[in-house]
Design a protein around this motif. Sequence first.
Motif, PDB file in Angstrom:
ATOM      1  N   THR A  76      44.567  67.473  -6.832  1.00 28.60           N
ATOM      2  CA  THR A  76      44.413  68.257  -5.607  1.00 28.60           C
ATOM      3  C   THR A  76      43.991  67.319  -4.473  1.00 28.60           C
ATOM      4  O   THR A  76      42.988  66.612  -4.595  1.00 28.60           O
ATOM      5  N   LEU A  77      44.763  67.317  -3.413  1.00 31.28           N
ATOM      6  CA  LEU A  77      44.473  66.468  -2.258  1.00 31.28           C
ATOM      7  C   LEU A  77      44.136  67.361  -1.069  1.00 31.28           C
ATOM      8  O   LEU A  77      44.985  68.088  -0.556  1.00 31.28           O
ATOM      9  N   HIS A  78      42.886  67.330  -0.648  1.00 34.86           N
ATOM     10  CA  HIS A  78      42.466  68.070   0.536  1.00 34.86           C
ATOM     11  C   HIS A  78      42.749  67.228   1.772  1.00 34.86           C
ATOM     12  O   HIS A  78      42.745  65.994   1.721  1.00 34.86           O
ATOM     13  N   ASP A  79      43.014  67.888   2.909  1.00 37.01           N
ATOM     14  CA  ASP A  79      43.259  67.153   4.146  1.00 37.01           C
ATOM     15  C   ASP A  79      42.125  66.180   4.455  1.00 37.01           C
ATOM     16  O   ASP A  79      42.361  65.070   4.945  1.00 37.01           O
ATOM     17  N   ASN A  80      40.874  66.595   4.175  1.00 41.91           N
ATOM     18  CA  ASN A  80      39.743  65.718   4.454  1.00 41.91           C
ATOM     19  C   ASN A  80      39.716  64.501   3.532  1.00 41.91           C
ATOM     20  O   ASN A  80      39.204  63.444   3.912  1.00 41.91           O
ATOM     21  N   ASP A  81      40.269  64.628   2.305  1.00 38.51           N
ATOM     22  CA  ASP A  81      40.407  63.465   1.432  1.00 38.51           C
ATOM     23  C   ASP A  81      41.342  62.440   2.074  1.00 38.51           C
ATOM     24  O   ASP A  81      41.060  61.237   2.087  1.00 38.51           O
ATOM     25  N   PHE A  82      42.453  62.937   2.597  1.00 41.64           N
ATOM     26  CA  PHE A  82      43.427  62.044   3.224  1.00 41.64           C
ATOM     27  C   PHE A  82      42.826  61.386   4.464  1.00 41.64           C
ATOM     28  O   PHE A  82      42.984  60.183   4.682  1.00 41.64           O
ATOM     29  N   CYS A  83      42.115  62.163   5.271  1.00 49.70           N
ATOM     30  CA  CYS A  83      41.524  61.608   6.491  1.00 49.70           C
ATOM     31  C   CYS A  83      40.473  60.552   6.172  1.00 49.70           C
ATOM     32  O   CYS A  83      40.369  59.532   6.868  1.00 49.70           O
ATOM     33  N   ASP A  84      39.675  60.764   5.111  1.00 51.99           N
ATOM     34  CA  ASP A  84      38.698  59.751   4.724  1.00 51.99           C
ATOM     35  C   ASP A  84      39.386  58.461   4.284  1.00 51.99           C
ATOM     36  O   ASP A  84      38.924  57.356   4.601  1.00 51.99           O
ATOM     37  N   LEU A  85      40.477  58.596   3.550  1.00 50.70           N
ATOM     38  CA  LEU A  85      41.229  57.419   3.131  1.00 50.70           C
ATOM     39  C   LEU A  85      41.738  56.646   4.347  1.00 50.70           C
ATOM     40  O   LEU A  85      41.616  55.418   4.420  1.00 50.70           O
ATOM     41  N   VAL A  86      42.300  57.367   5.315  1.00 52.81           N
ATOM     42  CA  VAL A  86      42.824  56.722   6.518  1.00 52.81           C
ATOM     43  C   VAL A  86      41.707  56.038   7.297  1.00 52.81           C
ATOM     44  O   VAL A  86      41.867  54.915   7.799  1.00 52.81           O
ATOM     45  N   ARG A  87      40.542  56.694   7.394  1.00 53.18           N
ATOM     46  CA  ARG A  87      39.416  56.078   8.104  1.00 53.18           C
ATOM     47  C   ARG A  87      38.959  54.794   7.410  1.00 53.18           C
ATOM     48  O   ARG A  87      38.601  53.815   8.078  1.00 53.18           O
ATOM     49  N   ASP A  88      38.951  54.801   6.086  1.00 54.17           N
ATOM     50  CA  ASP A  88      38.514  53.611   5.359  1.00 54.17           C
ATOM     51  C   ASP A  88      39.461  52.440   5.598  1.00 54.17           C
ATOM     52  O   ASP A  88      39.044  51.281   5.601  1.00 54.17           O
ATOM     53  N   VAL A  89      40.735  52.726   5.798  1.00 49.17           N
ATOM     54  CA  VAL A  89      41.710  51.665   6.030  1.00 49.17           C
ATOM     55  C   VAL A  89      41.735  51.225   7.491  1.00 49.17           C
ATOM     56  O   VAL A  89      41.668  50.035   7.801  1.00 49.17           O
ATOM     57  N   ALA A  90      41.825  52.188   8.403  1.00 47.72           N
ATOM     58  CA  ALA A  90      42.100  51.860   9.804  1.00 47.72           C
ATOM     59  C   ALA A  90      40.952  52.153  10.759  1.00 47.72           C
ATOM     60  O   ALA A  90      41.028  51.806  11.936  1.00 47.72           O
ATOM     61  N   GLY A  91      39.899  52.815  10.287  1.00 52.52           N
ATOM     62  CA  GLY A  91      38.751  53.079  11.150  1.00 52.52           C
ATOM     63  C   GLY A  91      39.124  53.892  12.371  1.00 52.52           C
ATOM     64  O   GLY A  91      39.940  54.825  12.312  1.00 52.52           O
ATOM     65  N   ASP A  92      38.561  53.495  13.524  1.00 53.16           N
ATOM     66  CA  ASP A  92      38.768  54.253  14.756  1.00 53.16           C
ATOM     67  C   ASP A  92      40.061  53.895  15.467  1.00 53.16           C
ATOM     68  O   ASP A  92      40.297  54.335  16.598  1.00 53.16           O
ATOM     69  N   ILE A  93      40.905  53.106  14.822  1.00 57.58           N
ATOM     70  CA  ILE A  93      42.218  52.814  15.409  1.00 57.58           C
ATOM     71  C   ILE A  93      43.145  54.019  15.298  1.00 57.58           C
ATOM     72  O   ILE A  93      44.135  54.129  16.015  1.00 57.58           O
ATOM     73  N   VAL A  94      42.817  54.965  14.424  1.00 56.85           N
ATOM     74  CA  VAL A  94      43.647  56.169  14.272  1.00 56.85           C
ATOM     75  C   VAL A  94      43.175  57.238  15.250  1.00 56.85           C
ATOM     76  O   VAL A  94      42.006  57.620  15.266  1.00 56.85           O
ATOM     77  N   GLU A  95      44.097  57.732  16.082  1.00 53.98           N
ATOM     78  CA  GLU A  95      43.782  58.737  17.085  1.00 53.98           C
ATOM     79  C   GLU A  95      43.811  60.142  16.500  1.00 53.98           C
ATOM     80  O   GLU A  95      42.944  60.969  16.796  1.00 53.98           O
ATOM     81  N   ASN A  96      44.807  60.445  15.691  1.00 50.49           N
ATOM     82  CA  ASN A  96      44.849  61.747  15.037  1.00 50.49           C
ATOM     83  C   ASN A  96      45.779  61.707  13.832  1.00 50.49           C
ATOM     84  O   ASN A  96      46.606  60.801  13.689  1.00 50.49           O
ATOM     85  N   VAL A  97      45.591  62.695  12.964  1.00 52.06           N
ATOM     86  CA  VAL A  97      46.401  62.854  11.754  1.00 52.06           C
ATOM     87  C   VAL A  97      46.829  64.307  11.678  1.00 52.06           C
ATOM     88  O   VAL A  97      46.007  65.214  11.849  1.00 52.06           O
ATOM     89  N   LYS A  98      48.116  64.538  11.428  1.00 46.17           N
ATOM     90  CA  LYS A  98      48.629  65.899  11.346  1.00 46.17           C
ATOM     91  C   LYS A  98      49.603  66.023  10.182  1.00 46.17           C
ATOM     92  O   LYS A  98      50.340  65.090   9.869  1.00 46.17           O
ATOM     93  N   ILE A  99      49.601  67.186   9.534  1.00 48.32           N
ATOM     94  CA  ILE A  99      50.639  67.501   8.550  1.00 48.32           C
ATOM     95  C   ILE A  99      51.887  67.966   9.299  1.00 48.32           C
ATOM     96  O   ILE A  99      51.820  68.845  10.162  1.00 48.32           O
TER      97      ILE A  99
END
Length: 431
Positions: free
Chosen positions: A356-379
């Motif tokens: 089970t992948l929650h949207d917040n799981d995906f967002c945490d993964l993205v933050r760990d990789v790219a930090g504040d370089i990511v402006e937004n994430v959308k499905i």
Amino acid sequence: MAILRWLGRCRPAGTWTSWRTYGTVNVLGKDYPTDAMTNVSPTILSKLSVQLHTQPAHPLSTLRSLVESHFPAYAHLSSVSPLVTPYQNFDLLSFPPDHPGRSVTDSYYINKDLMLRTHTSAHEVDVFSRGETTWLLTADVYRRDEIDASHYPVFHQTEGCRIVSADAAGMQEIQDDNARLEDHLRRSPILIEDVPHLSPTNPCQPAHDPKHTELIAKNLKLSLNSLILRLFGGKQAEGEPLRVRWIEATFPWTTPSFEVEVFFRGKWLEILGCGVIHQATLDNSNVPNKLGWAFGLGLERIAMVLYSIPDIRLFWSQDPRFLSQFKQGEINTFRPYSKYPTCFKDVSFWLPTDITLHDNDFCDLVRDVAGDIVENVKITDTYEHPKSKRKSICYRINYRSMDRSLSNDETNELHAQVTSRLQEQFRVEIR
């Protein structure tokens, strides 16, 4: 910076954390055991010691000081450890057992017995138990959240509380303060859309005298109307009064409860939540025969409005072009120094049926990789295969730095790391 140390046996498959192993996690210089509830990430742990609200000249520090100056006789507390127990964060405040805030998809856990506070109310019982009766507490709070211009997994709240004796002397104290505040507001340019202090849908607690609750609720409203006037007054169009709107609300730790909105720059903005403190909270604090109120306001939300800061990530910027614009004690309009181009990348994948992948799981993964370089994430797309029942998900990640232009090679490398981490942690099949 906090460091994760994952050691020992693997977790069982079928959960989003199955890629991790049990071991220890280092938080603020101390090791804690991990377990199946552990979901705090290195990116979040790196924020724990920053405390933006204590940094001189930072907008959050100025706003904190402004709120504190409005309540000069109150105790002013800050720099309180963000580590609390679930019992402190939820149970002592009458959260029901099935409240969604308890979920690992909403909150950050060090382990099943320790978490990062999700609100400053987590300290109410501790502060009351120490004998404080009028106080403000400002601190960083942590909630798993989406990625966009107005949401961040770390933000800052100021909690304000006042309790008095539930007897004639205490009620006289409140009546005298109400008269003072009414006189002040009567002579001020403010229009207030109020709701009843008590109603069938926002009732008095069974343990409280309705007349006492009416006085306390009125004092709460007058005190906060005065604070809002301090924060927003004088910033309306010339000749326009400040407009404030009270709305009935529901919170586990207050009854009756309210939310407050301010009409600012053409729209209604939610500013804070508040109410009469739940009797169970006072009982848990061992302060018998007391009655009082509490409020909590988010500093980032108000600062973004007052300073015209368009993106919540900017509060964490170390760029001198941001920090040099502000002085302690002064509120001024933020001047954007550039608008760098965005670069979006899609990642589409099949998710294993046992994960089970929650949207917040995906967002945490993205933050760990790219930090504040990511402006937004959308499905952008979801699909379930009718036979295999496997789920396909497509996320669009918008990469944009607040401080500089990103090269295509840099963005491609970051996106490749996101894809690799997805495969490693969630066993996805990239489409």
